[in-house]
Write a protein that holds these residues in place. Sequence first.
Motif, PDB file in Angstrom:
ATOM      1  N   THR A  94     -51.047  46.138   6.357  1.00  0.00           N
ATOM      2  CA  THR A  94     -49.689  45.874   6.839  1.00  0.00           C
ATOM      3  C   THR A  94     -48.990  47.101   7.419  1.00  0.00           C
ATOM      4  O   THR A  94     -47.955  46.960   8.071  1.00  0.00           O
ATOM      5  CB  THR A  94     -48.796  45.351   5.697  1.00  0.00           C
ATOM      6  OG1 THR A  94     -48.579  46.425   4.767  1.00  0.00           O
ATOM      7  CG2 THR A  94     -49.429  44.184   4.975  1.00  0.00           C
ATOM      8  N   GLY A  95     -49.494  48.299   7.117  1.00  0.00           N
ATOM      9  CA  GLY A  95     -48.844  49.506   7.608  1.00  0.00           C
ATOM     10  C   GLY A  95     -47.696  49.989   6.739  1.00  0.00           C
ATOM     11  O   GLY A  95     -47.087  51.013   7.026  1.00  0.00           O
TER      12      GLY A  95
ATOM     13  N   GLY B  42     -41.736  43.441  -1.567  1.00  0.00           N
ATOM     14  CA  GLY B  42     -41.634  44.665  -0.781  1.00  0.00           C
ATOM     15  C   GLY B  42     -42.663  45.730  -1.114  1.00  0.00           C
ATOM     16  O   GLY B  42     -42.569  46.835  -0.587  1.00  0.00           O
ATOM     17  N   GLU B  43     -43.652  45.425  -1.957  1.00  0.00           N
ATOM     18  CA  GLU B  43     -44.652  46.450  -2.281  1.00  0.00           C
ATOM     19  C   GLU B  43     -45.689  46.604  -1.170  1.00  0.00           C
ATOM     20  O   GLU B  43     -46.023  47.716  -0.787  1.00  0.00           O
ATOM     21  CB  GLU B  43     -45.356  46.118  -3.611  1.00  0.00           C
ATOM     22  CG  GLU B  43     -44.486  46.396  -4.814  1.00  0.00           C
ATOM     23  CD  GLU B  43     -45.227  46.272  -6.146  1.00  0.00           C
ATOM     24  OE1 GLU B  43     -46.414  45.895  -6.161  1.00  0.00           O
ATOM     25  OE2 GLU B  43     -44.598  46.552  -7.175  1.00  0.00           O
ATOM     26  N   CYS B  44     -46.206  45.501  -0.669  1.00  0.00           N
ATOM     27  CA  CYS B  44     -47.297  45.558   0.317  1.00  0.00           C
ATOM     28  C   CYS B  44     -46.792  45.449   1.751  1.00  0.00           C
ATOM     29  O   CYS B  44     -47.489  45.825   2.685  1.00  0.00           O
ATOM     30  CB  CYS B  44     -48.304  44.452   0.059  1.00  0.00           C
ATOM     31  SG  CYS B  44     -49.107  44.637  -1.545  1.00  0.00           S
ATOM     32  N   HIS B  45     -45.612  44.840   1.926  1.00  0.00           N
ATOM     33  CA  HIS B  45     -45.013  44.750   3.260  1.00  0.00           C
ATOM     34  C   HIS B  45     -43.518  44.702   3.057  1.00  0.00           C
ATOM     35  O   HIS B  45     -43.046  44.621   1.927  1.00  0.00           O
ATOM     36  CB  HIS B  45     -45.517  43.517   4.018  1.00  0.00           C
ATOM     37  CG  HIS B  45     -45.398  42.218   3.257  1.00  0.00           C
ATOM     38  ND1 HIS B  45     -44.187  41.689   2.841  1.00  0.00           N
ATOM     39  CD2 HIS B  45     -46.339  41.349   2.813  1.00  0.00           C
ATOM     40  CE1 HIS B  45     -44.396  40.557   2.209  1.00  0.00           C
ATOM     41  NE2 HIS B  45     -45.698  40.320   2.151  1.00  0.00           N
ATOM     42  N   ILE B 102     -44.880  34.027   9.484  1.00  0.00           N
ATOM     43  CA  ILE B 102     -43.732  34.277  10.358  1.00  0.00           C
ATOM     44  C   ILE B 102     -44.235  34.528  11.782  1.00  0.00           C
ATOM     45  O   ILE B 102     -43.658  34.047  12.752  1.00  0.00           O
ATOM     46  CB  ILE B 102     -42.933  35.502   9.852  1.00  0.00           C
ATOM     47  CG1 ILE B 102     -42.315  35.193   8.480  1.00  0.00           C
ATOM     48  CG2 ILE B 102     -41.838  35.896  10.847  1.00  0.00           C
ATOM     49  CD1 ILE B 102     -41.740  36.416   7.780  1.00  0.00           C
ATOM     50  N   THR B 103     -45.355  35.267  11.891  1.00  0.00           N
ATOM     51  CA  THR B 103     -45.852  35.669  13.210  1.00  0.00           C
ATOM     52  C   THR B 103     -46.500  34.525  13.980  1.00  0.00           C
ATOM     53  O   THR B 103     -46.996  34.741  15.083  1.00  0.00           O
ATOM     54  CB  THR B 103     -46.862  36.816  13.084  1.00  0.00           C
ATOM     55  OG1 THR B 103     -47.886  36.421  12.173  1.00  0.00           O
ATOM     56  CG2 THR B 103     -46.194  38.080  12.560  1.00  0.00           C
ATOM     57  N   GLU B 104     -46.532  33.300  13.393  1.00  0.00           N
ATOM     58  CA  GLU B 104     -47.020  32.142  14.142  1.00  0.00           C
ATOM     59  C   GLU B 104     -45.883  31.187  14.494  1.00  0.00           C
ATOM     60  O   GLU B 104     -46.103  30.203  15.207  1.00  0.00           O
ATOM     61  CB  GLU B 104     -48.106  31.406  13.344  1.00  0.00           C
ATOM     62  CG  GLU B 104     -49.425  32.156  13.342  1.00  0.00           C
ATOM     63  CD  GLU B 104     -50.482  31.487  12.486  1.00  0.00           C
ATOM     64  OE1 GLU B 104     -50.205  30.439  11.860  1.00  0.00           O
ATOM     65  OE2 GLU B 104     -51.600  32.039  12.428  1.00  0.00           O
ATOM     66  N   GLN B 105     -44.694  31.470  13.970  1.00  0.00           N
ATOM     67  CA  GLN B 105     -43.559  30.611  14.293  1.00  0.00           C
ATOM     68  C   GLN B 105     -43.308  30.662  15.806  1.00  0.00           C
ATOM     69  O   GLN B 105     -43.366  31.743  16.411  1.00  0.00           O
ATOM     70  CB  GLN B 105     -42.310  31.103  13.538  1.00  0.00           C
ATOM     71  CG  GLN B 105     -42.394  30.913  12.025  1.00  0.00           C
ATOM     72  CD  GLN B 105     -42.350  29.446  11.607  1.00  0.00           C
ATOM     73  OE1 GLN B 105     -41.632  28.643  12.191  1.00  0.00           O
ATOM     74  NE2 GLN B 105     -43.147  29.096  10.599  1.00  0.00           N
ATOM     75  N   PRO B 122     -49.600  54.152  17.269  1.00  0.00           N
ATOM     76  CA  PRO B 122     -49.752  54.669  15.900  1.00  0.00           C
ATOM     77  C   PRO B 122     -48.548  54.269  15.044  1.00  0.00           C
ATOM     78  O   PRO B 122     -47.415  54.293  15.520  1.00  0.00           O
ATOM     79  CB  PRO B 122     -49.805  56.189  16.082  1.00  0.00           C
ATOM     80  CG  PRO B 122     -49.800  56.481  17.539  1.00  0.00           C
ATOM     81  CD  PRO B 122     -49.558  55.219  18.293  1.00  0.00           C
ATOM     82  N   GLY B 123     -48.841  53.893  13.805  1.00  0.00           N
ATOM     83  CA  GLY B 123     -47.752  53.534  12.903  1.00  0.00           C
ATOM     84  C   GLY B 123     -47.429  52.054  12.901  1.00  0.00           C
ATOM     85  O   GLY B 123     -46.753  51.562  12.019  1.00  0.00           O
ATOM     86  N   VAL B 124     -47.912  51.301  13.901  1.00  0.00           N
ATOM     87  CA  VAL B 124     -47.618  49.862  13.929  1.00  0.00           C
ATOM     88  C   VAL B 124     -48.574  49.137  12.982  1.00  0.00           C
ATOM     89  O   VAL B 124     -48.132  48.391  12.110  1.00  0.00           O
ATOM     90  CB  VAL B 124     -47.714  49.297  15.366  1.00  0.00           C
ATOM     91  CG1 VAL B 124     -47.580  47.784  15.353  1.00  0.00           C
ATOM     92  CG2 VAL B 124     -46.622  49.906  16.237  1.00  0.00           C
ATOM     93  N   VAL B 125     -49.888  49.335  13.130  1.00  0.00           N
ATOM     94  CA  VAL B 125     -50.937  48.795  12.268  1.00  0.00           C
ATOM     95  C   VAL B 125     -51.030  47.262  12.323  1.00  0.00           C
ATOM     96  O   VAL B 125     -52.098  46.708  12.481  1.00  0.00           O
ATOM     97  CB  VAL B 125     -50.790  49.250  10.791  1.00  0.00           C
ATOM     98  CG1 VAL B 125     -51.912  48.673   9.938  1.00  0.00           C
ATOM     99  CG2 VAL B 125     -50.759  50.777  10.681  1.00  0.00           C
ATOM    100  N   SER B 126     -49.887  46.599  12.161  1.00  0.00           N
ATOM    101  CA  SER B 126     -49.943  45.148  12.000  1.00  0.00           C
ATOM    102  C   SER B 126     -48.672  44.501  12.531  1.00  0.00           C
ATOM    103  O   SER B 126     -47.611  45.122  12.582  1.00  0.00           O
ATOM    104  CB  SER B 126     -50.111  44.841  10.514  1.00  0.00           C
ATOM    105  OG  SER B 126     -49.556  43.598  10.203  1.00  0.00           O
ATOM    106  N   LYS B 127     -48.793  43.223  12.889  1.00  0.00           N
ATOM    107  CA  LYS B 127     -47.623  42.485  13.389  1.00  0.00           C
ATOM    108  C   LYS B 127     -46.590  42.233  12.297  1.00  0.00           C
ATOM    109  O   LYS B 127     -45.458  41.876  12.601  1.00  0.00           O
ATOM    110  CB  LYS B 127     -48.070  41.149  13.988  1.00  0.00           C
ATOM    111  CG  LYS B 127     -48.839  41.335  15.287  1.00  0.00           C
ATOM    112  CD  LYS B 127     -49.172  40.032  15.959  1.00  0.00           C
ATOM    113  CE  LYS B 127     -49.912  40.340  17.257  1.00  0.00           C
ATOM    114  NZ  LYS B 127     -50.306  39.132  17.987  1.00  0.00           N
TER     115      LYS B 127
END
Lengths: 147, 145
Positions: A94-95, B42-45, B102-105, B122-127
């Motif tokens: 997730t970054g 909020g731990e993993c995202h 959320i990213t498929e809505q 760099p720093g984005v990693v994921s949607k």
Amino acid sequence: MIPHALRRILLPTVALLAVGAGVAYAAGEGAARSAILDGYAAQAKAEAPSFAGFSADRGRALYLGPHAGGKGDANACAACHTPNPAATGRHAKTGRAIEPMAVSANPRRFTDRAEVEKRFDRDCPNVLGRACTAAEKGDFITYLAGQ
Amino acid sequence: MPFPHRIIAAGALVLAAAVPALANPFERVRPVTHEPTRKECGECHMAFQPGLLPAASWNRIMDNLNDHFGESAALAPDVAADIRAYLTGNAAVRGDGGLARITEQPWWVREHRLRPEAWTRPGVVSKVNCEACHRTAPQGLYEDD
């Protein structure tokens, strides 16, 4: 305004109190971490009578991996927690930033038993494809407490 | 000739009033106010705001925490129930409840037709890393693109 003479007494007193509180706080964290480790030691003995204490080296090997069989994409704890445990980590998928795992860099690490158990319950299957043993949990914390 | 001017002025006013109504309602959502949600999600995202998904989507997510998009995000049952109640109680009225991500809505996809390079910065990693581009995402403000 506080008179000069009074200030000469007050300031060191306040400073002493602050240092004292800091030490007591750190001691509280150390005690909480020791209690968690003691719990894992007792459990490890019950799981394997040959258990002879935790090993930072084994903890380091667990941390750095690489491992096979995990159900997530990460093949090491270090994939999210960074190979240098004193550095800020980043969730591999997730970054999201993760605070350092090394106790020297983050003294609150491994002080909340429920939180620690919750994360082992998730992160071990994600990386190893199975739960961690009590010995592995103790090794892991022992390694990071020395970092 | 004051008359046409008035019409133009009135027309401009109507337009001005209509523009915010046309803006994407998901650009401004209420921030997370529930501490267990803030901590556990909020731990993993980022702890996503309840207003980003309809209640049916939140229920899909909370029904599958053991396999949360391929990973375990298991929680104690009482904590999970508390978080579910907050998320569904403050959910969006719009959105596709058949989709958990959320990213498929549809609104999300519409708003994120970006060059592929945008995702490999760099720093984005994921949607799901909203904050990488929307600095005020944790406050529920996504208008800064």
